[in-house]
Design an enzyme around this catalytic site. Sequence first.
Site, PDB file in Angstrom:
ATOM      1  N   GLY A 274      37.686  39.619  42.199  1.00 47.28           N
ATOM      2  CA  GLY A 274      37.432  38.350  41.556  1.00 47.28           C
ATOM      3  C   GLY A 274      38.733  37.611  41.290  1.00 47.28           C
ATOM      4  O   GLY A 274      39.820  38.186  41.349  1.00 47.28           O
ATOM      5  N   GLY A 275      38.622  36.322  41.009  1.00 43.18           N
ATOM      6  CA  GLY A 275      39.803  35.538  40.688  1.00 43.18           C
ATOM      7  C   GLY A 275      40.375  34.805  41.885  1.00 43.18           C
ATOM      8  O   GLY A 275      39.753  34.716  42.946  1.00 43.18           O
TER       9      GLY A 275
ATOM     10  N   LEU B 245      44.273  45.368  36.953  1.00 45.03           N
ATOM     11  CA  LEU B 245      45.141  44.476  36.191  1.00 45.03           C
ATOM     12  C   LEU B 245      46.577  44.545  36.690  1.00 45.03           C
ATOM     13  O   LEU B 245      46.966  45.472  37.395  1.00 45.03           O
ATOM     14  CB  LEU B 245      45.081  44.817  34.694  1.00 45.03           C
ATOM     15  CG  LEU B 245      45.608  46.180  34.221  1.00 45.03           C
ATOM     16  CD1 LEU B 245      47.134  46.182  34.050  1.00 45.03           C
ATOM     17  CD2 LEU B 245      44.956  46.569  32.902  1.00 45.03           C
TER      18      LEU B 245
ATOM     19  N   CYS C 165      46.621  32.271  39.543  1.00 44.32           N
ATOM     20  CA  CYS C 165      45.205  32.379  39.169  1.00 44.32           C
ATOM     21  C   CYS C 165      44.489  31.034  39.264  1.00 44.32           C
ATOM     22  O   CYS C 165      43.451  30.819  38.628  1.00 44.32           O
ATOM     23  CB  CYS C 165      45.055  32.961  37.768  1.00 44.32           C
ATOM     24  SG  CYS C 165      45.886  34.565  37.581  1.00 44.32           S
TER      25      CYS C 165
END
EC number: 2.3.1.181
Length: 219
Positions: free
Chosen positions: A77-78, A157, A174
């Site tokens: 995601g992202g 992360l 991001c």
Amino acid sequence: MNDTVLKPNLIIRHYKNLHNYASLFQEMRSYTDQRDEHSPDQLWILQHHPVLTQGQAGKPEHILIPSDLPVVQSDRGGQVTWHGPGQMVIYFMFDLNRLKWNVRTLVSFAEQLMIDLIKKYNIDAYAKADAPGVYVAERKIGSLGFKIRRGRSYHGLALNIDCDLSGFQTINPCGYAGLEMVRICDLVENYPRFDQLAQDVTAYFKEKSDFNDVQVILQ
């Protein structure tokens, strides 16, 4: 039945050397595809060779300046981000169904992990409901992005320790134009290095009640 028996085991892999993003990406996917209900959860702690990675929501226009950095399309995601030396990356290969977690639980856990890690070094960080990650005085110090397949997570992360921030200057980090990044070394004079923080992560998980047995493998 004893609740302890129901808790999964956790293997923490602490990688000493820099690793190629594309190779570990494939290893994460393979482990996730091949694991079953008895497979231990795994946590990988490492640093990457310099690379830009595009998440599923990434847009080509978020890469602002052509560079010699490789760009890898990821299924996390992202949006676009940078990885490289001096940045601690942690990958979570967790069976969320077994842990009785949902995606929000995982994201909140990862954010709180970063907040708690750097609080030990007198850095006050926080998460934002509308912009995943961890921030210090509106500057981003930690990013995250996950992929969930059949209730199992991978990716994770990235926490900035003493990395070269120039890689972020080639992108909208991001997807946010003008987002300022910050590192632990900008905030603490005698700051913890990668190996110290990796040990802190291991201690953090050994104190948690979500896992039965925590095994550490140095690689």
